[in-house]
Design an enzyme around this catalytic site. Structure first.
Site, PDB file in Angstrom:
ATOM      1  N   ARG A  64       9.443   1.466  11.488  1.00  0.00           N
ATOM      2  CA  ARG A  64       8.621   0.753  10.505  1.00  0.00           C
ATOM      3  C   ARG A  64       9.049  -0.700  10.302  1.00  0.00           C
ATOM      4  O   ARG A  64       8.270  -1.521   9.827  1.00  0.00           O
ATOM      5  CB  ARG A  64       8.607   1.515   9.182  1.00  0.00           C
ATOM      6  CG  ARG A  64       7.709   2.744   9.214  1.00  0.00           C
ATOM      7  CD  ARG A  64       6.245   2.390   9.017  1.00  0.00           C
ATOM      8  NE  ARG A  64       5.993   2.082   7.618  1.00  0.00           N
ATOM      9  CZ  ARG A  64       5.739   0.875   7.147  1.00  0.00           C
ATOM     10  NH1 ARG A  64       5.679  -0.150   7.973  1.00  0.00           N
ATOM     11  NH2 ARG A  64       5.524   0.689   5.869  1.00  0.00           N
ATOM     12  N   ARG A 122       5.937  15.848   5.072  1.00  0.00           N
ATOM     13  CA  ARG A 122       6.525  14.514   5.250  1.00  0.00           C
ATOM     14  C   ARG A 122       7.834  14.566   6.020  1.00  0.00           C
ATOM     15  O   ARG A 122       8.711  13.735   5.794  1.00  0.00           O
ATOM     16  CB  ARG A 122       6.753  13.810   3.908  1.00  0.00           C
ATOM     17  CG  ARG A 122       5.474  13.479   3.161  1.00  0.00           C
ATOM     18  CD  ARG A 122       4.960  12.101   3.505  1.00  0.00           C
ATOM     19  NE  ARG A 122       3.606  11.932   2.996  1.00  0.00           N
ATOM     20  CZ  ARG A 122       3.303  11.240   1.903  1.00  0.00           C
ATOM     21  NH1 ARG A 122       4.245  10.641   1.240  1.00  0.00           N
ATOM     22  NH2 ARG A 122       2.051  11.137   1.519  1.00  0.00           N
ATOM     23  N   TYR A 142      -9.229   8.981  -4.036  1.00  0.00           N
ATOM     24  CA  TYR A 142      -8.744   7.671  -3.555  1.00  0.00           C
ATOM     25  C   TYR A 142      -9.905   6.699  -3.343  1.00  0.00           C
ATOM     26  O   TYR A 142      -9.786   5.506  -3.621  1.00  0.00           O
ATOM     27  CB  TYR A 142      -7.931   7.844  -2.267  1.00  0.00           C
ATOM     28  CG  TYR A 142      -6.572   8.461  -2.532  1.00  0.00           C
ATOM     29  CD1 TYR A 142      -5.532   7.672  -3.025  1.00  0.00           C
ATOM     30  CD2 TYR A 142      -6.334   9.803  -2.343  1.00  0.00           C
ATOM     31  CE1 TYR A 142      -4.293   8.216  -3.304  1.00  0.00           C
ATOM     32  CE2 TYR A 142      -5.091  10.370  -2.615  1.00  0.00           C
ATOM     33  CZ  TYR A 142      -4.070   9.558  -3.094  1.00  0.00           C
ATOM     34  OH  TYR A 142      -2.852  10.100  -3.380  1.00  0.00           O
ATOM     35  N   ASP A 187      -2.097   9.918   8.340  1.00  0.00           N
ATOM     36  CA  ASP A 187      -2.251   9.956   6.888  1.00  0.00           C
ATOM     37  C   ASP A 187      -3.580  10.644   6.598  1.00  0.00           C
ATOM     38  O   ASP A 187      -4.366  10.886   7.516  1.00  0.00           O
ATOM     39  CB  ASP A 187      -2.234   8.535   6.300  1.00  0.00           C
ATOM     40  CG  ASP A 187      -1.895   8.566   4.815  1.00  0.00           C
ATOM     41  OD1 ASP A 187      -0.703   8.609   4.478  1.00  0.00           O
ATOM     42  OD2 ASP A 187      -2.835   8.572   3.995  1.00  0.00           O
ATOM     43  N   ARG A 219      10.190   8.307   5.549  1.00  0.00           N
ATOM     44  CA  ARG A 219      11.160   7.278   5.159  1.00  0.00           C
ATOM     45  C   ARG A 219      12.571   7.760   4.896  1.00  0.00           C
ATOM     46  O   ARG A 219      13.490   6.951   4.865  1.00  0.00           O
ATOM     47  CB  ARG A 219      10.638   6.543   3.920  1.00  0.00           C
ATOM     48  CG  ARG A 219       9.474   5.628   4.241  1.00  0.00           C
ATOM     49  CD  ARG A 219       8.797   5.152   2.986  1.00  0.00           C
ATOM     50  NE  ARG A 219       8.071   6.234   2.358  1.00  0.00           N
ATOM     51  CZ  ARG A 219       7.319   6.096   1.263  1.00  0.00           C
ATOM     52  NH1 ARG A 219       7.229   4.923   0.670  1.00  0.00           N
ATOM     53  NH2 ARG A 219       6.660   7.116   0.769  1.00  0.00           N
TER      54      ARG A 219
HETATM   55  O1  CP3 Z   1       4.046  15.328   6.637  1.00  0.00           O
HETATM   56  C1  CP3 Z   1       4.203  14.552   7.613  1.00  0.00           C
HETATM   57  O2  CP3 Z   1       5.305  14.280   8.098  1.00  0.00           O
HETATM   58  C2  CP3 Z   1       2.952  13.993   8.277  1.00  0.00           C
HETATM   59  C3  CP3 Z   1       2.502  12.725   7.851  1.00  0.00           C
HETATM   60  C4  CP3 Z   1       1.790  12.508   6.525  1.00  0.00           C
HETATM   61  C5  CP3 Z   1       1.855  11.267   5.841  1.00  0.00           C
HETATM   62  N1  CP3 Z   1       0.999  11.321   4.795  1.00  0.00           N
HETATM   63  C6  CP3 Z   1       2.691  10.149   6.251  1.00  0.00           C
HETATM   64  C7  CP3 Z   1       2.935   9.062   5.316  1.00  0.00           C
HETATM   65  C8  CP3 Z   1       0.914  13.336   5.822  1.00  0.00           C
HETATM   66  C9  CP3 Z   1       0.544  14.774   6.072  1.00  0.00           C
HETATM   67  C10 CP3 Z   1       0.413  12.555   4.726  1.00  0.00           C
HETATM   68  C11 CP3 Z   1      -0.578  13.064   3.774  1.00  0.00           C
HETATM   69  C12 CP3 Z   1      -0.944  12.258   2.587  1.00  0.00           C
HETATM   70  N2  CP3 Z   1      -1.096  10.910   2.473  1.00  0.00           N
HETATM   71  C13 CP3 Z   1      -1.328  12.836   1.361  1.00  0.00           C
HETATM   72  C14 CP3 Z   1      -1.425  14.314   1.059  1.00  0.00           C
HETATM   73  C15 CP3 Z   1      -0.098  14.937   0.939  1.00  0.00           C
HETATM   74  C16 CP3 Z   1       0.663  14.588  -0.271  1.00  0.00           C
HETATM   75  O3  CP3 Z   1       1.700  13.938  -0.126  1.00  0.00           O
HETATM   76  O4  CP3 Z   1       0.225  14.983  -1.354  1.00  0.00           O
HETATM   77  C17 CP3 Z   1      -1.625  11.777   0.470  1.00  0.00           C
HETATM   78  C18 CP3 Z   1      -2.037  11.937  -0.972  1.00  0.00           C
HETATM   79  C19 CP3 Z   1      -1.507  10.564   1.197  1.00  0.00           C
HETATM   80  C20 CP3 Z   1      -1.775   9.184   0.710  1.00  0.00           C
HETATM   81  C21 CP3 Z   1      -0.541   8.387   0.837  1.00  0.00           C
HETATM   82  N3  CP3 Z   1      -0.111   7.811   2.021  1.00  0.00           N
HETATM   83  C22 CP3 Z   1       0.451   8.174  -0.147  1.00  0.00           C
HETATM   84  C23 CP3 Z   1       0.356   8.640  -1.587  1.00  0.00           C
HETATM   85  C24 CP3 Z   1       1.485   7.462   0.470  1.00  0.00           C
HETATM   86  C25 CP3 Z   1       2.806   7.051  -0.122  1.00  0.00           C
HETATM   87  C26 CP3 Z   1       2.775   5.735  -0.777  1.00  0.00           C
HETATM   88  C27 CP3 Z   1       4.164   5.323  -1.186  1.00  0.00           C
HETATM   89  O5  CP3 Z   1       4.454   4.126  -1.070  1.00  0.00           O
HETATM   90  O6  CP3 Z   1       4.972   6.166  -1.627  1.00  0.00           O
HETATM   91  C28 CP3 Z   1       1.120   7.244   1.808  1.00  0.00           C
HETATM   92  C29 CP3 Z   1       1.930   6.579   2.830  1.00  0.00           C
HETATM   93  C30 CP3 Z   1       2.637   7.457   3.810  1.00  0.00           C
HETATM   94  N4  CP3 Z   1       2.030   8.483   4.459  1.00  0.00           N
HETATM   95  C31 CP3 Z   1       3.985   7.348   4.247  1.00  0.00           C
HETATM   96  C32 CP3 Z   1       4.171   8.356   5.203  1.00  0.00           C
HETATM   97  C33 CP3 Z   1       5.411   8.634   6.002  1.00  0.00           C
HETATM   98  C34 CP3 Z   1       4.987   6.289   3.834  1.00  0.00           C
HETATM   99  C35 CP3 Z   1       4.611   5.089   4.639  1.00  0.00           C
HETATM  100  C36 CP3 Z   1       5.698   4.076   4.913  1.00  0.00           C
HETATM  101  O7  CP3 Z   1       5.950   3.210   4.064  1.00  0.00           O
HETATM  102  O8  CP3 Z   1       6.207   4.107   6.033  1.00  0.00           O
END
Ligand code: CP3
Length: 338
Positions: free
Chosen positions: A36, A23, A148, A72, A27
């Site tokens: 965003r 990540r 999911y 994602d 954010r």
């Molecule tokens: O690592 C990186 O910088 C690359 C981008 C990346 C994102 N998600 C961006 C993201 C990667 C590799 C992921 C993987 C991901 N997404 C996983 C596996 C890794 C982990 O964290 O265990 C999972 C389970 C997801 C599903 C998902 N997408 C979740 C649980 C969330 C967060 C929800 C929340 O509100 O906290 C997301 C959204 C997400 N994916 C964000 C980012 C930067 C936040 C989005 C935002 O509001 O801008």
């Protein structure tokens, strides 16, 4: 090309451990929040120019040894026929969760190049913009995607998913088989576009018992990874330290560790030759700089000089102080392998 990460993932000597973190685009960076404020999350994921910009942001601030393509894990669900969105305060929400065997016929086996073009396109743009920095591709594991798909979003104990495994094993096998083939082809499309390595995120593998992991998570991670060649393949899990040695069954080239396991013990379980990645607690980044640095050095000492990629044990959290990230990276840069 900076080849530290590739060398470390192959178990070859490096001058210091390579560093990137999960990540790293996200954010905690004000410039990400700025993007965003103008564009929805899915719009950023699906517009290669925007995804490229966000992928580059952490590289402008920090001296990192790899980028990770911005996207994602859930676009694969869209590709098999289930749309989703990110809902503020709730996280990902799948519009029509998979709940019943009769729905099998509504899932599709997509042409990956057609259904999932954005990430390979972003990787190609990145290769042109920053040819000296390796970029990592990624995907969710079949099991974590099933979680999911079935729950419709995040869950504390994944009851619906586990019930499907027990009550409708044939249906679960069919969905996981589909996911494994799509995930494998998707990862290969990222390697073909120029990804230096790929990581499979099995975020919820540790919710399973060792036997259930073998039957449902390991089996299909193996099937997906077997479709990928031409770049090192990392398998990331959390909460799996009681059965780390079994992770080898996947055939992955390297393993991402969370912070609950001592790296020295992990290396014993996985075999000294096996490259590992990790594993600072993301919340350690809120500590004073001197403590962060001491923890980074302790992890690198425990891992030893060969076959270690420095990373957090899970994604950086949105309120993390940027100074803490600087301290972590500085400490890795202080390492000198003799
Ligand atoms: O690592 C990186 O910088 C690359 C981008 C990346 C994102 N998600 C961006 C993201 C990667 C590799 C992921 C993987 C991901 N997404 C996983 C596996 C890794 C982990 O964290 O265990 C999972 C389970 C997801 C599903 C998902 N997408 C979740 C649980 C969330 C967060 C929800 C929340 O509100 O906290 C997301 C959204 C997400 N994916 C964000 C980012 C930067 C936040 C989005 C935002 O509001 O801008």
């Amino acid at each position: 090309m900076n080849d530290r990460i590739i060398r470390a993932l192959r178990g070859e000597p490096v001058d210091r451990p390579p560093v990137w973190f999960m990540r790293q685009a996200g954010r905690y960076l004000p410039e990400y929040r700025e993007v965003r404020s103008k564009h929805a999350f899915l719009e950023v994921c699906e517009t290669p120019e925007l995804a490229l910009e966000v992928t580059l942001q952490p590289l402008r601030r920090f001296e990192l040894d790899a980028a990770i393509v911005f996207s994602d894990i859930l676009p694969v669900l869209t590709a098999i026929g289930r749309s989703w969105d990110l809902v503020k305060g709730k996280g990902p929400v799948i519009h029509q969760p998979f709940r019943d065997p009769s729905e099998l016929s509504t899932l599709v086996r997509p042409d990956v190049a057609e259904a999932l073009p954005h990430v390979p396109a972003t990787i190609r743009l990145f290769r042109e913009a920053k040819p000296d920095t390796p970029i990592l591709g990624f995907a969710g594991s079949p099991f974590t995607l099933l979680c999911y798909l079935v729950e419709g979003g995040s869950s504390k104990d994944w009851t619906r998913t586990k019930r499907l495994l027990w009550e409708e094993p044939e249906t679960a096998d069919a969905v996981l088989g589909l996911l494994a083939d799509v995930v494998g082809d998707y990862l290969q499309s990222q390697v073909d576009a120029g990804a230096a390595a790929v990581q499979m995120f099995d975020t919820w593998a540790g919710a399973l018992s060792p036997a259930m992991w073998e039957r449902w998570a390991g089996k299909y991670a193996t099937r997906a990874l077997a479709r990928v060649s031409g770049a090192p393949r990392l398998y990331f899990t959390r909460d799996t330290s009681p059965f780390l040695s079994r992770l080898h069954q996947t055939g992955a080239d390297a393993f991402g560790l969370d912070w609950r396991v001592d790296v020295r013990e992990a290396r014993k379980a996985l075999g000294a030759e096996t490259p590992v990645q990790g594993n600072l607690d993301p919340i350690a980044l809120y500590a004073p700089a001197a403590d962060i640095k001491a923890q980074v050095h302790a992890i690198c000492d425990a891992a030893g000089p060969v076959g270690h990629v420095f990373n957090l044990g899970h994604g950086v959290t949105p309120t993390t102080p940027i100074d803490g990230v600087h301290a972590m990276i500085e400490a890795v840069h202080e390492r000198k392998n003799g």
